[in-house]
Design an enzyme around this catalytic site. Sequence first.
Site, PDB file in Angstrom:
ATOM      1  N   ASN A 270      -7.685  -1.610   0.384  1.00  0.00           N
ATOM      2  CA  ASN A 270      -6.360  -1.760  -0.233  1.00  0.00           C
ATOM      3  C   ASN A 270      -5.494  -2.684   0.619  1.00  0.00           C
ATOM      4  O   ASN A 270      -5.927  -3.189   1.638  1.00  0.00           O
ATOM      5  CB  ASN A 270      -5.704  -0.386  -0.424  1.00  0.00           C
ATOM      6  CG  ASN A 270      -5.558   0.336   0.896  1.00  0.00           C
ATOM      7  OD1 ASN A 270      -4.892  -0.131   1.803  1.00  0.00           O
ATOM      8  ND2 ASN A 270      -6.220   1.482   1.033  1.00  0.00           N
TER       9      ASN A 270
ATOM     10  N   ASP B 274      -9.026   6.789  -1.690  1.00  0.00           N
ATOM     11  CA  ASP B 274      -9.259   8.114  -2.281  1.00  0.00           C
ATOM     12  C   ASP B 274     -10.742   8.342  -2.558  1.00  0.00           C
ATOM     13  O   ASP B 274     -11.198   9.481  -2.579  1.00  0.00           O
ATOM     14  CB  ASP B 274      -8.455   8.254  -3.580  1.00  0.00           C
ATOM     15  CG  ASP B 274      -6.962   8.386  -3.285  1.00  0.00           C
ATOM     16  OD1 ASP B 274      -6.631   8.908  -2.207  1.00  0.00           O
ATOM     17  OD2 ASP B 274      -6.143   7.951  -4.117  1.00  0.00           O
TER      18      ASP B 274
ATOM     19  N   LYS C  11     -27.980  -6.163   0.821  1.00  0.00           N
ATOM     20  CA  LYS C  11     -26.989  -6.817  -0.038  1.00  0.00           C
ATOM     21  C   LYS C  11     -27.410  -6.687  -1.502  1.00  0.00           C
ATOM     22  O   LYS C  11     -28.571  -6.967  -1.845  1.00  0.00           O
ATOM     23  CB  LYS C  11     -26.889  -8.285   0.370  1.00  0.00           C
ATOM     24  CG  LYS C  11     -25.793  -9.012  -0.354  1.00  0.00           C
ATOM     25  CD  LYS C  11     -25.729 -10.459   0.093  1.00  0.00           C
ATOM     26  CE  LYS C  11     -24.831 -11.221  -0.862  1.00  0.00           C
ATOM     27  NZ  LYS C  11     -25.036 -12.649  -0.811  1.00  0.00           N
TER      28      LYS C  11
ATOM     29  N   ILE D  17      -7.251  13.776   4.492  1.00  0.00           N
ATOM     30  CA  ILE D  17      -7.146  13.926   5.948  1.00  0.00           C
ATOM     31  C   ILE D  17      -5.913  14.741   6.331  1.00  0.00           C
ATOM     32  O   ILE D  17      -5.987  15.704   7.103  1.00  0.00           O
ATOM     33  CB  ILE D  17      -7.099  12.529   6.620  1.00  0.00           C
ATOM     34  CG1 ILE D  17      -8.382  11.766   6.307  1.00  0.00           C
ATOM     35  CG2 ILE D  17      -6.862  12.654   8.122  1.00  0.00           C
ATOM     36  CD1 ILE D  17      -8.358  10.298   6.694  1.00  0.00           C
TER      37      ILE D  17
ATOM     38  N   LYS E 215       0.048  19.095  -0.163  1.00  0.00           N
ATOM     39  CA  LYS E 215      -0.678  18.841   1.086  1.00  0.00           C
ATOM     40  C   LYS E 215      -0.185  19.726   2.233  1.00  0.00           C
ATOM     41  O   LYS E 215      -0.652  19.586   3.361  1.00  0.00           O
ATOM     42  CB  LYS E 215      -0.563  17.360   1.465  1.00  0.00           C
ATOM     43  CG  LYS E 215      -1.262  16.433   0.456  1.00  0.00           C
ATOM     44  CD  LYS E 215      -0.988  14.963   0.765  1.00  0.00           C
ATOM     45  CE  LYS E 215      -1.479  14.062  -0.356  1.00  0.00           C
ATOM     46  NZ  LYS E 215      -2.664  13.271   0.002  1.00  0.00           N
TER      47      LYS E 215
HETATM   48  N1  CTP Z   1      -3.833  10.864   2.756  1.00  0.00           N
HETATM   49  C1  CTP Z   1      -4.830  11.367   3.585  1.00  0.00           C
HETATM   50  N2  CTP Z   1      -6.113  11.397   3.164  1.00  0.00           N
HETATM   51  C2  CTP Z   1      -6.447  10.991   1.919  1.00  0.00           C
HETATM   52  C3  CTP Z   1      -5.422  10.481   1.059  1.00  0.00           C
HETATM   53  C4  CTP Z   1      -4.135  10.430   1.509  1.00  0.00           C
HETATM   54  O1  CTP Z   1      -4.528  11.724   4.724  1.00  0.00           O
HETATM   55  N3  CTP Z   1      -7.713  11.054   1.539  1.00  0.00           N
HETATM   56  C5  CTP Z   1      -2.442  10.875   3.242  1.00  0.00           C
HETATM   57  C6  CTP Z   1      -1.821   9.506   3.436  1.00  0.00           C
HETATM   58  O2  CTP Z   1      -2.031   9.035   4.756  1.00  0.00           O
HETATM   59  C7  CTP Z   1      -0.352   9.799   3.155  1.00  0.00           C
HETATM   60  C8  CTP Z   1      -0.397  10.900   2.114  1.00  0.00           C
HETATM   61  O3  CTP Z   1      -1.678  11.506   2.234  1.00  0.00           O
HETATM   62  O4  CTP Z   1       0.299  10.342   4.287  1.00  0.00           O
HETATM   63  C9  CTP Z   1      -0.214  10.442   0.700  1.00  0.00           C
HETATM   64  O5  CTP Z   1      -1.111   9.397   0.419  1.00  0.00           O
HETATM   65  P1  CTP Z   1      -1.280   8.837  -1.047  1.00  0.00           P
HETATM   66  O6  CTP Z   1      -2.376   7.855  -1.083  1.00  0.00           O
HETATM   67  O7  CTP Z   1       0.074   8.445  -1.559  1.00  0.00           O
HETATM   68  O8  CTP Z   1      -1.683  10.199  -1.783  1.00  0.00           O
HETATM   69  P2  CTP Z   1      -2.897  10.622  -2.615  1.00  0.00           P
HETATM   70  O9  CTP Z   1      -3.084  12.080  -2.358  1.00  0.00           O
HETATM   71  O10 CTP Z   1      -4.067   9.758  -2.338  1.00  0.00           O
HETATM   72  O11 CTP Z   1      -2.344  10.440  -4.090  1.00  0.00           O
HETATM   73  P3  CTP Z   1      -2.507   9.243  -5.142  1.00  0.00           P
HETATM   74  O12 CTP Z   1      -3.412   8.202  -4.525  1.00  0.00           O
HETATM   75  O13 CTP Z   1      -3.103   9.923  -6.317  1.00  0.00           O
HETATM   76  O14 CTP Z   1      -1.117   8.771  -5.402  1.00  0.00           O
END
Ligand code: CTP
Length: 408
Positions: free
Chosen positions: A210, A279, A289, A308, A343
């Site tokens: 990303n 995610d 490859k 996490i 969370k």
């Molecule tokens: N985060 C994490 N581990 C993951 C996904 C997210 O620790 N696998 C943490 C990010 O570092 C951030 C918070 O969760 O502090 C929110 O991340 P975000 O990507 O906005 O949330 P998601 O739960 O992934 O929700 P979505 O992508 O559906 O918006």
Amino acid sequence: MGHLRQRRILVAIAGGIAAYKGAELVRLLKKQGAEVRVILSRGAREFITPLTMQALSGEPVHTELLDETAEAGMGHIALARWADLLVIAPATADVIARLAHGRADDLMTTVALATAAPVAVAPAMNQQMWANAATQENLTLLTQRNIQVIGPDEGEQACGDVGPGRLLEPSQILEALAGRFSSRQLDNKRVVITAGPTVEAIDPVRFLSNHSSGKMGFALARACAEAGADVTLISGPVHLSPPDRVKLVAVRSALEMHAEALAAAEGADLFIGAAAVADYRVASPATDKIKKDDRGELSLSLVENPDIIAAVSGLANRPALVVGFAAETSDLLAHARAKLAKKGLDMIIANDVSDPDTGFGSDHNAVHLIRAVSEQHLPLASKQVIAEQIVATLAKELAASSAAGAAQ
Ligand code: CTP
């Protein structure tokens, strides 16, 4: 004095015989590795030329509030957002009066009103002007508004008088400015921060990832280290060098970040999840490859990565504060509040990444700090200024939670 390295310092020089010392201050700041931009008032230009200041700062000098060419380059609002700190040196009695009354009748005072960065003034004037009740009352107002007053010095003045009102030596002003970036608010605290993107392999040469630049997480790591914390920064691949006195753990995938974060967060005082964790990861990355075939399409099977920050929040020996980020493109506050609860976080920092001013890769941010019981908005400022404001808030919360813990 490494605290000034890569800091964006806006030096505004007002009209007075001490303007030449402003030039020396710019030279010293550059020597410390700061990025410096200069505003010269009309009066200052009677004492010192824009060319001198341009040569010393290495940047075009800003002189007028309404100047077509300047506004097309870096206008007054952009300048106000750029700064990590505004210092007015020398600050005349007139500038101090105009600041006290919130005037915006030249570039310097307008930027002082428009910036979210801290502001410092180093006064320089005749001792009688300094002692005047009007000046003293104006200074009281500035101090009440958290504007730092540096100096003045006492001694022989250009007009022949002796007394308080001389501009401090540039080296003393430099020291006071460096001190602003080193507080002891997080002394003896252990902080773990995740930052940047994660990279999920598809095959040995391709990946899913990303746009996260890591800037916010790195700015937080710097602010925590400068507040005295022992900082571990677990980062995915980014193009940034780690701040001084920060332990960098470089990772690539979410699984690697998960393992490092859980190990480091055990027993820490503060955990900040600033990483944009992927995610999903590819269920079984190819060992060779992947070659194109004739089907004209490719399907990847993805599986969910562990959350996490939720795992850190669920640790038995959990950090006292677990703080997440919510980067959203719509319904910012509603999504962020839902993540706070889901969370198990103590705070979530919400920012709108659909706005180019605050999106991925930008040097600025504007955020909402959301707790279960309260919310606070931090308006647009450089990511370093936002990081310092966040750290000041978190340090207060940590102090309050350890006081509450001790009382039990
Ligand atoms: N985060 C994490 N581990 C993951 C996904 C997210 O620790 N696998 C943490 C990010 O570092 C951030 C918070 O969760 O502090 C929110 O991340 P975000 O990507 O906005 O949330 P998601 O739960 O992934 O929700 P979505 O992508 O559906 O918006």
